[in-house]
Design a protein around this motif. Structure first.
Motif, PDB file in Angstrom:
ATOM      1  N   ALA A   1      -1.953  59.961 -49.431  1.00 62.40           N
ATOM      2  CA  ALA A   1      -0.843  59.066 -49.091  1.00 62.40           C
ATOM      3  C   ALA A   1       0.182  59.728 -48.183  1.00 62.40           C
ATOM      4  CB  ALA A   1      -0.161  58.589 -50.375  1.00 62.40           C
ATOM      5  N   THR A   2       0.253  61.056 -48.177  1.00 60.15           N
ATOM      6  CA  THR A   2       1.374  61.760 -47.561  1.00 60.15           C
ATOM      7  C   THR A   2       0.948  62.652 -46.399  1.00 60.15           C
ATOM      8  OG1 THR A   2       1.142  63.566 -49.148  1.00 60.15           O
ATOM      9  CG2 THR A   2       2.672  61.783 -49.729  1.00 60.15           C
ATOM     10  N   PHE A   3       1.956  63.203 -45.757  1.00 63.90           N
ATOM     11  CA  PHE A   3       1.765  64.244 -44.750  1.00 63.90           C
ATOM     12  C   PHE A   3       2.785  65.340 -45.017  1.00 63.90           C
ATOM     13  CE2 PHE A   3       5.063  61.490 -43.111  1.00 63.90           C
ATOM     14  CZ  PHE A   3       5.972  62.343 -42.509  1.00 63.90           C
TER      15      PHE A   3
ATOM     16  N   ASP B   1      -1.179  66.397 -41.969  1.00 60.93           N
ATOM     17  CA  ASP B   1      -1.084  64.946 -42.104  1.00 60.93           C
ATOM     18  C   ASP B   1      -2.447  64.422 -42.556  1.00 60.93           C
ATOM     19  OD1 ASP B   1      -0.595  62.242 -41.900  1.00 60.93           O
ATOM     20  OD2 ASP B   1       0.298  62.338 -39.899  1.00 60.93           O
ATOM     21  N   TYR B   2      -2.478  63.836 -43.756  1.00 54.96           N
ATOM     22  CA  TYR B   2      -3.751  63.374 -44.331  1.00 54.96           C
ATOM     23  C   TYR B   2      -3.846  61.848 -44.379  1.00 54.96           C
ATOM     24  CZ  TYR B   2      -5.388  67.944 -46.025  1.00 54.96           C
ATOM     25  OH  TYR B   2      -5.858  69.230 -46.114  1.00 54.96           O
ATOM     26  N   ARG B   3      -3.013  61.139 -43.631  1.00 50.68           N
ATOM     27  CA  ARG B   3      -2.986  59.673 -43.734  1.00 50.68           C
ATOM     28  C   ARG B   3      -3.991  59.011 -42.786  1.00 50.68           C
ATOM     29  NH1 ARG B   3       2.661  58.365 -41.920  1.00 50.68           N
ATOM     30  NH2 ARG B   3       2.098  60.013 -40.447  1.00 50.68           N
TER      31      ARG B   3
ATOM     32  N   ASN C   1      -0.976  67.558 -50.138  1.00 54.38           N
ATOM     33  CA  ASN C   1      -0.701  66.131 -50.041  1.00 54.38           C
ATOM     34  C   ASN C   1      -1.107  65.387 -51.309  1.00 54.38           C
ATOM     35  OD1 ASN C   1       0.546  65.735 -47.406  1.00 54.38           O
ATOM     36  ND2 ASN C   1      -1.356  66.580 -46.599  1.00 54.38           N
ATOM     37  N   PHE C   2      -0.399  64.275 -51.564  1.00 49.13           N
ATOM     38  CA  PHE C   2      -0.417  63.672 -52.898  1.00 49.13           C
ATOM     39  C   PHE C   2      -0.281  62.167 -52.812  1.00 49.13           C
ATOM     40  CE2 PHE C   2       2.157  61.983 -56.383  1.00 49.13           C
ATOM     41  CZ  PHE C   2       1.453  62.408 -57.491  1.00 49.13           C
TER      42      PHE C   2
END
Length: 616
Positions: free
Chosen positions: A256-258, A271-273, A582-583
């Motif tokens: 959900a986050t970066f 950034d994992y979105r 990231n979470f």
């Protein structure tokens, strides 16, 4: 700003969403992260990444000591935050009505007094465009319309019974409520500058949308085929994966986050979105394990569209935006200090253009499982898939960046060879099952060459284990995938020796590191990282498959203790028990689902062998 913001621990948040974007709500009732209004959009609330400049939406009891509790309504993505004081109890309900029905972002916050009298302070500090732009606000027909000061048009409507004050870059109000009083606030994306959410009373809208949202999630989770032991935690992981899925496009985001750090103060902040081919393929595998064929069908359609857009298999990107576009340029947001001053804060992801061979294996494996257990793929799609399999057959000897996306030298990574073998093996199985035209003899010959290369050239006599890359001595937890993808039997002597070596060097009880660098080694980054939770669940599956069921169950249940208070996991866990990275992260939750599924099946088999027929 009247409220002094501090950084809450990453594990202190619950996740809500509408299948188009998400928000993180702290145990104190503050929304400290929300992209506006798609997963990969700029944030409007981002205090998680800069407590002063990021923006937030908080609801707090004004005076006295407060004990906060937080939980989900069972089998839903509706989050409850409770405020316990010496005078009584108040309860905040946060949810987002599903984007499929609303067509735009709506955030509903319902505050109800259970007992006693309380004074609440509501503060809204919108910071559009990742905190670069402030806001203007004015009352229009009884609705507060909040607009970005920047060039990009962004705005939302604030619907409430409250009269808000606007001063010092803050929208705020104070209200005294007593037993049985209720307060509703709705934040509505102002995409068309109308007040449609106001057509009926806010109280009516909030209640009806709450009922619809609860009904949606419970109907959805009831479709799961998983039952028995660990059902609650599997359901929570499934809902989390669904929250990270796009209702519009059928793609999924990795987290959900970066920008959340893998080490406090470190530089591994990504950034994992976005939609990783690898992560999305594993996610679809988990959905198929649980019987969610529609989610898998929509992703197959999404990936088929990507395959039609490219001329060559080499053009397949490692990751995409949720809509399939490829503008993922990596940029540092230098105006944000980062979570607990963990800079740099990055948006976009420079790894999108990396060459990583393993993604083809994970993709073909998922399509193989979909074709076998959900519905047959079309011949047109098979022709597109063949170009990926042929590409692997021609390029499996090439060096790449590997599953962990290293940013130093390319190497011949073990897991890249293993997943190249998977791509060819599953391609052969699909062709045989469907009698599709395919160069099976050539594919079998290449598959066998890869197998022999892995078995002979990635084995280290010194380490008595398969090593991370050709010619190296580093152990890598990704080797745990070897028996999970059925390349080697879990009882194969070289594999058992590898498992023992990984346990000795990378495993701390149930916690597993990805790898530890050799002296003088580099992966292109500085600083250490925490243990990688997905690897822990791979390890548990390997233990179960190798016959160590009691140990596997023990470690699985220990890992459940590392989830946060509402059952969510980030990417990593520090030895202090902190959630890092990231979470929540899809990889961890799909790993949990896969491990639970494997343990349940093996437990059933063992019970049948004992003649009990009982599944715990």
């Amino acid at each position: 700003m009247s409220t002094t913001k501090n950084y809450s621990p990453i594990e202190d948040y619950g996740l809500i969403g509408n299948l188009n974007t998400t928000a993180l709500v702290s145990k104190q009732g503050s929304i400290d992260f929300m992209p506006f209004s798609r997963f990969d959009s700029p944030t409007v609330f981002g205090a998680l990444l800069d407590k002063e400049k990021g923006g937030f939406f908080s609801i707090e009891v004004k005076d006295g000591e407060v004990n906060h509790k937080q939980l989900y309504l069972p089998d839903t993505a509706v989050l409850l935050t409770r405020y316990h004081t010496k005078d009584g109890i108040a309860e905040l309900t946060d949810f987002m009505p599903l984007a499929e029905e609303e067509k735009r972002l709506v955030l509903v916050r319902k505050l109800k007094i259970i007992k006693g009298k309380h004074t609440f302070r509501i503060e809204i500090n919108p910071q559009f465009n990742y905190g670069k732009n402030g806001f203007t606000a004015e009352n229009e027909n009884g609705v507060l319309v909040v607009k970005s000061k920047g060039e990009e048009r962004s705005a939302f409507q604030l619907h409430s019974e409250l009269n808000f004050n606007i001063e010092n870059n803050l929208i705020w109000a104070e209200v005294e409520l007593e037993s049985k009083d209720e307060l509703n606030i709705a934040l509505v994306a102002d995409e068309e500058s109308d007040n449609r959410a106001k057509t009926k009373s806010l109280e009516y809208y909030a209640e009806k949308s709450f009922e619809k949202t609860v009904r949606f999630w419970r109907n959805w989770i009831n479709k799961s085929t998983y039952s028995g032991r660990w059902q609650d935690v599997v359901n929570r992981s499934a809902i989390t994966l669904k929250l990270l899925s796009s209702g519009k496009y059928g793609s999924t985001v990795a987290a959900a986050t970066f920008g959340l750090p893998e080490l406090i103060g470190g530089e591994r902040n990504w950034d994992y979105r976005f939609t990783w081919i690898r992560d999305a393929a594993f996610t679809m595998y988990s959905f198929l394990q649980l019987g969610y064929t529609e989610e898998a069908r929509r992703f197959i359609s999404w990936i088929q569209q990507r395959s039609l857009e490219i001329e060559s298999a080499s053009d397949l990107k490692l990751m995409y935006r949720v809509d399939g576009s490829t503008d993922l340029r990596e940029i540092q947001l230098k105006h944000l200090e980062g979570y607990k001053k963990s800079a740099p804060v990055r948006i976009g992801n420079g790894a999108f253009s990396q060459f990583q061979l393993d993604i083809y294996g994970e993709l073909v494996d998922t399509i193989y499982i979909y074709n076998k257990n959900a519905e047959p793929i079309s011949y047109e799609f098979w022709k597109s898939l063949m170009k990926f399999i042929d590409f692997v057959g021609e390029n499996w000897k090439e060096k790449d960046r590997g599953i962990w996306e290293v940013r130093d030298d390319k190497r011949e990574f073990l897991i890249s060879k293993v997943m190249s073998w998977v791509a060819l093996d599953r391609g052969i199985l699909i062709a045989e099952d469907r009698s599709f035209p395919a160069p099976l003899e050539r594919w079998r010959k290449t598959r066998n060459e890869i197998f022999n290369d892995v078995f002979n050239n990635f084995w280290s006599e010194k380490r008595k284990a398969f090593v991370q890359y050709r010619g190296g001595d580093t152990l890598d937890a990704s080797a745990l995938l070897i028996p999970l993808v059925r390349m080697l039997s879990p009882k194969e002597p070289r594999w058992i020796s590898t498992l023992r070596a990984i346990e000795e060097e990378l495993v701390t009880d149930s916690l597993v590191y990805r790898y530890k660098l050799e002296d003088g080694g580099s992966d292109g980054f500085s600083g250490e990282e925490g243990t990688f939770s997905m690897c822990s669940f791979w390890y548990i599956e390997c233990l179960a498959k190798s016959g160590e069921m009691d140990k596997a169950i023990l470690y699985f249940e220990k890992m459940l203790g590392y989830a946060n208070h509402v059952g969510l996991y980030s990417e990593q866990i520090s030895l202090k028990g902190e959630l890092l990275g990231n979470f929540p992260q899809a990889f961890t939750h799909l790993g949990l689902i896969s491990a639970a599924h494997q343990l349940r099946m093996l437990m059933a088999q063992n019970n049948m062998l004992k003649g009990t027929g009982r599944i715990n």
